[in-house]
Design a protein around this motif. Structure first.
Motif, PDB file in Angstrom:
ATOM      1  N   LEU A 600     -35.627 -10.568  13.959  1.00  0.00           N
ATOM      2  CA  LEU A 600     -34.339  -9.588  12.929  1.00  0.00           C
ATOM      3  C   LEU A 600     -33.478  -9.158  13.855  1.00  0.00           C
ATOM      4  CD1 LEU A 600     -36.580  -7.462  10.486  1.00  0.00           C
ATOM      5  CD2 LEU A 600     -35.426  -9.553  10.068  1.00  0.00           C
ATOM      6  N   ALA A 601     -33.663  -9.217  15.209  1.00  0.00           N
ATOM      7  CA  ALA A 601     -32.690  -8.578  16.239  1.00  0.00           C
ATOM      8  C   ALA A 601     -31.452  -9.455  16.217  1.00  0.00           C
ATOM      9  CB  ALA A 601     -33.069  -8.397  17.482  1.00  0.00           C
ATOM     10  N   ASP A 602     -31.621 -10.976  16.015  1.00  0.00           N
ATOM     11  CA  ASP A 602     -30.766 -11.898  15.735  1.00  0.00           C
ATOM     12  C   ASP A 602     -29.689 -11.790  14.723  1.00  0.00           C
ATOM     13  OD1 ASP A 602     -32.216 -13.087  18.125  1.00  0.00           O
ATOM     14  OD2 ASP A 602     -33.221 -14.297  16.910  1.00  0.00           O
ATOM     15  N   TYR A 603     -30.225 -11.020  13.693  1.00  0.00           N
ATOM     16  CA  TYR A 603     -29.296 -10.924  12.611  1.00  0.00           C
ATOM     17  C   TYR A 603     -28.613  -9.437  12.463  1.00  0.00           C
ATOM     18  CZ  TYR A 603     -31.932 -14.965  10.991  1.00  0.00           C
ATOM     19  OH  TYR A 603     -32.569 -16.239  10.921  1.00  0.00           O
ATOM     20  N   GLU A 604     -28.629  -8.595  13.546  1.00  0.00           N
ATOM     21  CA  GLU A 604     -28.032  -7.392  13.506  1.00  0.00           C
ATOM     22  C   GLU A 604     -26.667  -7.251  13.406  1.00  0.00           C
ATOM     23  OE1 GLU A 604     -29.199  -5.431  17.227  1.00  0.00           O
ATOM     24  OE2 GLU A 604     -31.188  -4.900  16.642  1.00  0.00           O
ATOM     25  N   ASP A 605     -25.764  -8.293  13.591  1.00  0.00           N
ATOM     26  CA  ASP A 605     -24.318  -8.388  13.589  1.00  0.00           C
ATOM     27  C   ASP A 605     -24.004  -9.049  12.251  1.00  0.00           C
ATOM     28  OD1 ASP A 605     -25.216 -10.630  14.424  1.00  0.00           O
ATOM     29  OD2 ASP A 605     -23.702 -11.051  15.507  1.00  0.00           O
ATOM     30  N   GLN A 606     -24.960  -9.252  11.450  1.00  0.00           N
ATOM     31  CA  GLN A 606     -24.672 -10.042  10.160  1.00  0.00           C
ATOM     32  C   GLN A 606     -25.462  -9.203   8.733  1.00  0.00           C
ATOM     33  OE1 GLN A 606     -25.611 -14.556  10.206  1.00  0.00           O
ATOM     34  NE2 GLN A 606     -26.397 -13.730  12.322  1.00  0.00           N
ATOM     35  N   PRO A 607     -24.912  -7.958   8.685  1.00  0.00           N
ATOM     36  CA  PRO A 607     -25.720  -7.066   7.698  1.00  0.00           C
ATOM     37  C   PRO A 607     -25.481  -7.593   6.178  1.00  0.00           C
ATOM     38  CG  PRO A 607     -23.419  -6.138   8.543  1.00  0.00           C
ATOM     39  CD  PRO A 607     -23.725  -7.239   9.279  1.00  0.00           C
ATOM     40  N   ASP A 608     -24.547  -8.499   6.044  1.00  0.00           N
ATOM     41  CA  ASP A 608     -24.476  -8.980   4.555  1.00  0.00           C
ATOM     42  C   ASP A 608     -25.372 -10.016   4.190  1.00  0.00           C
ATOM     43  OD1 ASP A 608     -23.277 -10.603   6.707  1.00  0.00           O
ATOM     44  OD2 ASP A 608     -22.646 -12.021   5.232  1.00  0.00           O
ATOM     45  N   ARG A 609     -26.270 -10.328   5.285  1.00  0.00           N
ATOM     46  CA  ARG A 609     -27.430 -11.318   4.915  1.00  0.00           C
ATOM     47  C   ARG A 609     -28.719 -10.484   4.516  1.00  0.00           C
ATOM     48  NH1 ARG A 609     -27.610 -16.210   9.199  1.00  0.00           N
ATOM     49  NH2 ARG A 609     -29.274 -16.821   7.645  1.00  0.00           N
ATOM     50  N   TRP A 610     -28.827  -9.149   5.091  1.00  0.00           N
ATOM     51  CA  TRP A 610     -30.048  -8.514   4.856  1.00  0.00           C
ATOM     52  C   TRP A 610     -30.330  -8.063   3.232  1.00  0.00           C
ATOM     53  CZ3 TRP A 610     -32.909  -5.870   9.174  1.00  0.00           C
ATOM     54  CH2 TRP A 610     -32.429  -6.469  10.318  1.00  0.00           C
ATOM     55  N   ILE A 611     -31.357  -8.436   2.806  1.00  0.00           N
ATOM     56  CA  ILE A 611     -31.654  -7.930   1.508  1.00  0.00           C
ATOM     57  C   ILE A 611     -33.002  -7.112   1.374  1.00  0.00           C
ATOM     58  CG2 ILE A 611     -32.336  -8.870  -0.969  1.00  0.00           C
ATOM     59  CD1 ILE A 611     -31.240 -11.735   0.001  1.00  0.00           C
ATOM     60  N   ASP A 612     -32.973  -5.928   0.775  1.00  0.00           N
ATOM     61  CA  ASP A 612     -33.869  -4.748   0.866  1.00  0.00           C
ATOM     62  C   ASP A 612     -35.100  -5.420  -0.344  1.00  0.00           C
ATOM     63  OD1 ASP A 612     -35.483  -2.856   1.090  1.00  0.00           O
ATOM     64  OD2 ASP A 612     -34.303  -1.311  -0.312  1.00  0.00           O
ATOM     65  N   LEU A 613     -36.145  -5.703   0.208  1.00  0.00           N
ATOM     66  CA  LEU A 613     -37.260  -6.289  -0.597  1.00  0.00           C
ATOM     67  C   LEU A 613     -38.564  -5.603  -0.238  1.00  0.00           C
ATOM     68  CD1 LEU A 613     -36.778  -9.801   0.098  1.00  0.00           C
ATOM     69  CD2 LEU A 613     -35.935  -8.875  -1.776  1.00  0.00           C
ATOM     70  N   HIS A 614     -39.595  -5.408  -1.440  1.00  0.00           N
ATOM     71  CA  HIS A 614     -41.103  -5.194  -1.351  1.00  0.00           C
ATOM     72  C   HIS A 614     -41.947  -5.848  -1.968  1.00  0.00           C
ATOM     73  CE1 HIS A 614     -39.621  -2.812  -4.507  1.00  0.00           C
ATOM     74  NE2 HIS A 614     -40.802  -2.722  -5.047  1.00  0.00           N
TER      75      HIS A 614
END
Length: 706
Positions: A600-614
């Motif tokens: 996940l550290a590889d995507y820290e500069d791409q917040p638009d790609r993060w999705i809150d899931l459970h």
């Protein structure tokens, strides 16, 4: 430009009884068929088959080969048919043209499976009539000589295919001059700057030291005169690609490369060859380890010569090859010497190898190969490597590829000796099995009845025969191991549904799964090719269905938009109950990661790609694979007990891989299908409690990231 009259004159020069009318008719037929066709260069197409025929005429080949060259593209590229050729030129020539046409259609640079099959067809065509491949090689040589008229991408493809296939094939057939020219032409396309740099350095060297070749050749002639031998001395600088390859192999610069000049001494008799060798070694100091006697131990393609390297004039190291005229003819033309003519008569060169012999041996060897990798490996070993000659304790000669080891030697004698090998003596001294054998060494193999091939032997041997034998033995040993493991997995699966395992039940399941028998079922179960739930499913489908309250896999994740596709990341393998986050794959769905996954550290500069899931809070099916690595004691029954412990927790083993086997313990990776994080902890706790499980760790590898 070549002309038909020039070709006929050239053929008449070595074959006065040649059928000039037949050659002329073939040219006329080809010219008519190719009328209106042009090459990339803009030349009429007929100039190509005429040039190919002239290349073969330089090798003094028979009329049938020359005529085949003139007609070799007619069936493929014109309206002419095989029947037309039979009617006009007879079945022999028609079949030769057909063979060349089929070779032209082979895609030798395609994927490995297809490449292996095409190689088989290549060698089958060669075994029927070697002249087919002689025409094909001449065809490739002329195409490479005129390659600059092709498009750049076509040049690269042709050059790579030439370097990988046709140049080594020419060398294996003894046509060394053709191999060197093909390699150099391909080199000029694949690495033009490298080739030009070699040529520039040659020019500089010649400017600084004068014509070294003439000077050294004169020195050698002086030595021949001194011992009263009449011979021909030829000298030349080695081709740019040959020099480049040596620089790459030895990792040295041009200035440190010594033997860039080669000389040939051609004399009348074999006795004079050895006399010249003595004279040269008297005059100049021999370079240790650089003498090879291919007269007493010829290469398998018929090549005979004495090779030595000496420190010549001004300390320059030069290679000298010494041979008779007949040896030289075979060295230059290889198997083509088998069809050569002199003054109207077929030449009976005593050193020419019957080409059918070694091609048949290739076909026999390759027919025994059990997979495509094994076959291609054998092709490349057979075509690309020089040979060394070693002796058995009884004085028998064993031919092996360069780099062969005592294990290769053992398998070359007999598979049984190779399988039972426990050690070796080279020149009466005990040596490790990975020792590289050298020319002239004597090798004795030590055996023991209880010995069996080891997996590590695959890294030691280089011959296709040895690798094939070791693979067969390991497959047999692995099969026994997998059957034992499969039996344990099956027993656990049957116990899990309160059924008794029997051979009748296993045989029924094997039949339903289209397998040979119960042993095949158990072997595939043990090697994780099939899963135990499949076995239960075909026998007791009502017991194999999931519980009615289980959540459908498609509804397992909360927070996805619509019916968006998702998959678990293999780097962290999250399971229900663990905190997760989704990473959008830009229109290709979502990848689920555990919240603590290092990827996940590889995507820290791409917040638009993060999705809150459970995860959904209900009961999940046991389909979420987690990989564990265990270190367990190497005792009887331990692995079976580990499998039983996993089965007792209602978990399924979907894959198993042995990583590092030692006498006291071994590491094994196990893929286990789980329901949830609680299910995972239960399995792990059961394994940790076993006294023979030394360590257990969950595998989380960022290199497996989806």
């Amino acid at each position: 430009m070549d002309t038909i009259s020039g070709l006929i004159t050239r053929v008449k020069g070595y074959h006065p009884n040649s059928d000039s009318g037949l050659i002329l008719r073939a040219y006329a037929f080809g010219a008519t068929m190719h009328d209106g066709q042009f090459r990339h260069s803009g030349d009429p197409y007929i100039t190509h088959p005429l040039a190919v025929a002239n290349i073969l005429a330089e090798q003094q080949l028979d009329d049938a080969t020359i005529v085949t060259a003139l007609l070799h593209d007619t069936v493929e590229d014109t309206r002419a048919s095989h029947a037309d050729l039979v009617r006009e030129f007879g079945p022999v020539i028609a079949d030769l043209v057909d063979g060349v046409t089929k070779l032209t259609k082979l895609q030798l640079n395609s994927n490995e499976t297809k490449q292996a099959e095409n190689f088989r067809k290549l060698f089958m065509a060669m075994s029927r009539d070697m002249r087919v491949i002689l025409v094909k090689l001449a065809d490739r040589l002329h195409n490479m000589r005129t390659i600059k008229s092709m498009k750049p991408e076509g040049q690269q493809r042709k050059a790579r295919e030439t370097m990988d296939i046709f140049a080594p094939l020419a060398g294996r057939m003894g046509m060394q001059w053709m191999r060197e020219e093909l390699e150099d032409l391909a080199f000029s396309v694949l690495n033009p700057e490298g080739r030009n740099s070699i040529i520039r350095r040659f020019v500089t060297l010649q400017r600084e030291s004068g014509d070294v070749i003439d000077k050294i050749a004169t020195d050698i002639r002086t030595e021949l005169d001194r011992v009263g031998i009449v011979g021909e001395v030829r000298g030349r600088a080695k081709r740019p690609f040959s020099i480049w390859r040596k620089m790459e192999e030895k990792q040295i610069g041009f200035s440190r490369l010594s033997d860039i000049y080669g000389f040939r001494v051609i004399v009348a008799t074999e006795q004079e060859c050895y006399a010249v060798l003595g004279a040269i070694h008297q005059r100049w100091r021999a370079v240790p380890g650089r003498f090879k006697d291919y007269i007493s131990q010829p290469k398998s393609n018929g090549y005979r010569s004495l090779h030595t390297s000496v420190s010549g004039r001004d300390g320059k190291r030069v290679e000298v090859q010494i041979r008779t005229r007949q040896m030289h003819e075979v060295a230059e033309t290889g198997v083509a010497a088998h069809w050569s003519y002199r003054d109207g008569e077929r030449v009976e060169n005593p050193f020419a190898v019957d080409p059918a012999g070694w091609v048949s041996s290739l076909n026999e060897q390759f027919d025994s190969a059990q997979d495509h990798d094994e076959f291609l490996e054998a092709v490349k070993l057979e075509m690309y490597q020089d040979q060394v000659f070693c002796f058995t304790p009884k004085g028998e000669v064993v031919k092996l590829p360069k780099g062969a080891t005592p294990l290769d030697f053992a398998y070359a004698i007999h598979t049984r000796i190779g399988d039972a090998c426990v050690g070796a003596k080279v020149d009466s001294v005990r040596v490790p099995l990975w020792t590289r054998l050298r020319n002239g060494q004597s090798c004795e193999i030590l055996t023991a009845e209880a010995q069996r091939p080891q997996a590590t032997w695959m890294d030691i041997v280089v011959t296709g025969r040895a690798k094939s034998a070791i693979r067969r033995s390991l497959r047999a040993a692995d099969r026994d191991k997998f059957i034992r493991l499969g039996t344990e997995l099956a027993r656990v699966a049957f116990d899990g549904v309160n059924k008794r395992m029997s051979m009748k039940a296993l045989a029924t399941a094997a039949r339903e799964l289209h397998l040979q028998d119960a042993d095949e079922l158990l072997a595939r179960l043990g090697s994780a090719e099939i899963q135990s739930r499949q076995v239960i499913g075909v026998l007791y489908p009502e017991l194999a269905t999931r519980d009615s309250d289980e959540i459908d896999a498609r509804a397992a994740i909360v927070g996805l938009e619509g019916d968006a596709a998702f998959e678990r990341a293999q780097c962290c393998q999250p399971v229900p109950g663990e905190r997760i986050v989704g990473i959008s794959r830009r229109g290709k769905g979502v990848t689920l990661h555990a919240i603590d996954c290092p990827v996940l550290a590889d995507y820290e500069d791409q917040p638009d790609r993060w999705i809150d899931l459970h995860w959904h809070g209900g009961t999940h099916p046991a389909i979420h694979t987690v990989t564990f690595e265990l270190a367990i004691t190497n005792d009887a029954g331990v692995l079976g007990r580990v499998c039983t412990l996993i089965g007792a927790q209602k978990a399924n083993i979907s894959d198993l891989e042995f990583r590092d086997k030692k006498p006291d313990f071994y590491r094994v990776r196990i893929d286990i299908d789980l329901r949830s994080v609680e299910h995972m902890h239960a399995v792990r706790l059961a394994l940790e409690a076993d006294q023979d499980v030394v360590t257990i760790a969950r595998v989380r590898d960022r290199h497996r990231a989806a």
